[in-house]
Scaffold this motif. Structure first.
Motif, short mmCIF file in Angstrom:
data_model
loop_
_atom_site.label_atom_id
_atom_site.label_comp_id
_atom_site.label_asym_id
_atom_site.label_seq_id
_atom_site.Cartn_x
_atom_site.Cartn_y
_atom_site.Cartn_z
N GLN A 47 9.73 11.01 1.60
CA GLN A 47 11.00 10.56 1.03
C GLN A 47 10.81 9.66 -0.18
O GLN A 47 11.67 9.58 -1.04
N THR A 48 9.65 8.99 -0.27
CA THR A 48 9.38 8.15 -1.44
C THR A 48 8.70 8.94 -2.56
O THR A 48 8.37 8.37 -3.60
N GLY A 49 8.49 10.24 -2.35
CA GLY A 49 7.94 11.07 -3.41
C GLY A 49 6.46 11.36 -3.31
O GLY A 49 5.90 12.04 -4.17
N ALA A 78 -3.10 -9.50 -10.05
CA ALA A 78 -2.09 -10.10 -10.93
C ALA A 78 -1.31 -9.02 -11.66
O ALA A 78 -0.09 -9.15 -11.85
N GLU A 79 -1.99 -7.94 -12.06
CA GLU A 79 -1.29 -6.84 -12.72
C GLU A 79 -0.31 -6.17 -11.76
O GLU A 79 0.81 -5.82 -12.13
N ALA A 80 -0.73 -6.00 -10.51
CA ALA A 80 0.16 -5.39 -9.52
C ALA A 80 1.38 -6.27 -9.27
O ALA A 80 2.51 -5.78 -9.18
N ALA A 81 1.17 -7.59 -9.17
CA ALA A 81 2.29 -8.50 -8.98
C ALA A 81 3.21 -8.50 -10.19
O ALA A 81 4.44 -8.55 -10.06
N ALA A 96 16.39 2.10 -10.86
CA ALA A 96 16.00 1.21 -9.76
C ALA A 96 15.24 1.96 -8.67
O ALA A 96 14.17 1.53 -8.24
N ALA A 97 15.77 3.08 -8.21
CA ALA A 97 15.12 3.84 -7.13
C ALA A 97 13.79 4.40 -7.60
O ALA A 97 12.80 4.40 -6.85
N ASP A 98 13.73 4.88 -8.83
CA ASP A 98 12.48 5.43 -9.37
C ASP A 98 11.42 4.34 -9.52
O ASP A 98 10.24 4.58 -9.31
N ALA A 99 11.86 3.12 -9.88
CA ALA A 99 10.93 2.00 -10.02
C ALA A 99 10.31 1.66 -8.68
O ALA A 99 9.09 1.43 -8.57
N ALA A 102 7.78 4.39 -7.80
CA ALA A 102 6.57 4.31 -8.63
C ALA A 102 5.68 3.16 -8.19
O ALA A 102 4.44 3.30 -8.11
N LEU A 103 6.29 2.01 -7.88
CA LEU A 103 5.50 0.85 -7.46
C LEU A 103 4.81 1.13 -6.14
O LEU A 103 3.64 0.77 -5.95
N TYR A 104 5.52 1.79 -5.22
CA TYR A 104 4.91 2.13 -3.94
C TYR A 104 3.68 3.02 -4.15
O TYR A 104 2.65 2.84 -3.50
N LYS A 105 3.78 3.99 -5.06
CA LYS A 105 2.65 4.89 -5.31
C LYS A 105 1.46 4.15 -5.88
O LYS A 105 0.30 4.44 -5.55
N VAL A 106 1.71 3.16 -6.76
CA VAL A 106 0.61 2.37 -7.32
C VAL A 106 -0.07 1.56 -6.22
O VAL A 106 -1.30 1.56 -6.10
#
Length: 235
Positions: A47-49, A78-81, A96-99, A102-106
């Motif tokens: 569901q998160t892609g 620090a880059e992740a934060a 917002a949802a795409d962000a 994307a963050l979850y995938k990183v």
């Protein structure tokens, strides 16, 4: 291991053995949970892609598509934060949802040590969160723009007067206040619609070829904007 850590570990496990499958039973034994829990986790990833899919048959199981996932990233905590802080600023915008996805995938493909350090740093950062529930409206607008579908909008103006309009979406203007730029069929002109003044939005089945966007038609609203692909390379 909490659920978030298990989700990250599931992606790493499936990626490591791809294209070979892992059964839900094998994964359940590996992570010390029930098969039903693993199936719920895999559904959440889908569901998160995350490109996880099931292969049928006696030797089947779950597989992650390596071609559509990131390898482990050499990204600092620090880059992740910083990414998390920046993407939080997209709350209430069309992305917002795409962000969030994307963050979850990183995070999912960061090495364990860096991910833990990023989590510890993130725990020391506090951000303001709007108490209202997220609206589906920005996502509806973004999807219509991507698929060239017309929108039926109910909009308020500065005086609070509400009108219904059919709009060909052309783009977004982002800043402190976000606007949808579109060709308004009621006015036969390019107009900017503040997202916070759009009461309702419904994507129609009709599509339209994108028109050239001339921001000068928006007057002062069209000034001082730079295209996203000019700020960051998408090559």
């Amino acid at each position: 291991m909490n659920r978030t850590e298990r989700l990250y570990a599931l992606v790493e496990e499936l990626r490591a053995v791809s294209p070979r499958p892992r059964s839900a039973r094998w994964l359940a034994e590996r992570f010390g949970v029930s098969t039903r829990t693993i199936e719920r986790d895999l559904s959440a990833l889908q569901q998160t892609g995350v490109p996880v899919y099931a292969e049928p048959g006696r030797s089947g199981g779950y597989v992650v598509d390596k071609d559509h996932t990131l390898p482990p990233l050499t990204i600092t905590p620090a880059e992740a934060a910083a990414l998390a802080v920046a993407l939080h600023g997209l709350s209430g915008t069309p992305f917002a949802a795409d962000a969030h996805s994307a963050l979850y995938k990183v995070f999912a493909v960061m090495p364990q040590r860096e991910r833990q350090a990023a989590r510890e740093l993130a725990a020391r950062v506090r951000l303001a969160v709007h108490p209202a529930r997220p609206s589906a409206l920005p996502h509806t607008l973004r999807e219509a723009l991507s698929t060239h579908r017309l929108l039926r909008l109910r909009c308020a103006d500065a005086r609070g007067e509400v009108t219904d309009r059919t709009v060909e979406p052309l783009g977004f203007l982002g800043g402190d206040t976000w606007h949808l730029v579109g060709w308004c069929r009621l006015d036969s002109a390019v107009r900017g619609f503040r997202l916070d003044l759009i009461r309702e939005a419904r994507a129609l089945e009709e599509t339209a070829e994108p028109r050239p966007v001339d921001l000068s038609e928006l007057g002062t609203l069209g000034r001082d904007f730079v295209a996203l692909d000019e700020l960051y390379s998408f090559a």
